[in-house]
Design a protein around this motif. Structure first.
Motif, short mmCIF file in Angstrom:
data_model
loop_
_atom_site.label_atom_id
_atom_site.label_comp_id
_atom_site.label_asym_id
_atom_site.label_seq_id
_atom_site.Cartn_x
_atom_site.Cartn_y
_atom_site.Cartn_z
N LEU A 22 5.69 5.33 3.70
CA LEU A 22 4.65 4.44 4.10
C LEU A 22 4.69 4.44 5.70
O LEU A 22 4.56 3.51 6.42
CB LEU A 22 4.93 3.12 3.81
N GLU A 90 6.45 -3.49 0.93
CA GLU A 90 6.85 -2.47 0.25
C GLU A 90 7.12 -2.84 -1.14
O GLU A 90 7.02 -2.12 -2.15
CB GLU A 90 8.15 -1.81 0.77
N GLU A 109 1.60 -3.27 -0.67
CA GLU A 109 1.83 -1.64 -1.30
C GLU A 109 2.65 -1.33 -1.99
O GLU A 109 3.50 -0.27 -1.94
CB GLU A 109 1.72 -1.05 0.33
#
Length: 266
Positions: A22, A90, A109
């Protein structure tokens, strides 16, 4: 005559690999069993520990796992600590709750983080170390939500799952409302401390949705543990459930697997 002080030697407990996920670099911290190098033919299960940086939960997880193996409470294993940098980003999916979005604007995400673990982390570990094909995902709080979400959406990614005090209040308890569909999933360890509120009702809904044949263990510690003490209090029990041994002395020493609710052959 004074003797010279002995030279200090490095204390090495594992290896670190730095990867990117990411758009941020992060550590994978690998702790091998003490006799990993002694038996070149032996293979090991792998525990993937979320929030696994040196400054996060790695040292506690490795210590409790080693203690459990020392007593024969659970199998020894390779530990892979996965560092998180922005936990809500995350570990959690998008939320429809405006208050949660305002408080955690980067959240949402988890699917991308899961894909990174599946496509990058696991292949690297399996290629570099002597694994036996078994893998287990462990997490607490937001990481516990990630564990349950992975179990629900990508069950075949791991052999077993442990979610300690998972944040099931997220997004109006959406994860507990998700239809599970047909078929059994891998074994799942769940626990609840004193979180109360929507975290508790989310857990109760999830438990009610589990079929009787689904292997799971729910450890109810609402009257005994706080959210802050749940991980180190229950990690040994989660290991005992997912990586059991044939030791017949555990109950004598108080190492009891407590499942207030359980299913399948769990």
């Amino acid at each position: 005559m004074a003797q010279p002080a002995p030279a200090a030697q490095p204390l090495t407990i594992g290896e670190t690999v730095v990867l990117e996920a990411l758009g941020q670099s992060r550590q994978l911290n690998i702790v091998l069993p003490p006799d990993y190098a002694k038996d070149a033919g032996k293979r090991w299960p792998v525990i993937y520990q979320l929030d696994g940086a040196l400054t996060q939960d790695l040292m506690m997880g490795a210590g409790l796992m080693r203690w459990g193996a020392l007593w024969g409470r659970s199998e020894d294993a390779i530990i892979v600590g996965i560092e998180t940098r922005d936990r809500q980003r995350e570990l959690l999916p998008p939320s429809g709750d405006a208050k949660e979005r305002a408080r955690y604007p980067t959240a949402g995400e988890s699917a991308a983080f899961r894909a990174w673990i599946a496509d990058t982390v696991k292949p690297l570990i399996e290629a570099r170390y002597r694994t036996d094909g078994r893998s287990y995902l462990f997490g607490e709080s937001a990481a516990g939500h990630f564990v349950v979400e992975t179990w629900a959406t990508a069950p075949d990614l791991f052999t077993g799952y442990a979610a300690i005090s998972p944040s099931l209040q997220w997004d109006f308890e959406a994860l507990s409302r998700r239809p599970l569909g047909a078929g059994l999933r891998p074994p799942l360890y769940l626990s609840l401390a004193d979180e109360g509120g929507a975290t508790e009702t989310g857990m109760e809904r999830l438990l009610a949705a589990l079929p009787a044949s689904q292997p799971y263990c729910f450890s109810d510690r609402r009257s005994e543990l706080h959210h802050a003490t749940a991980l180190h209090g229950l990690l040994p029990e989660a290991l005992q459930y997912l990586l059991p041994t044939k030791a017949d002395w555990l109950e004598e020493y108080g190492m009891v697997l407590r499942c207030e609710k359980r299913g399948g052959d769990g």
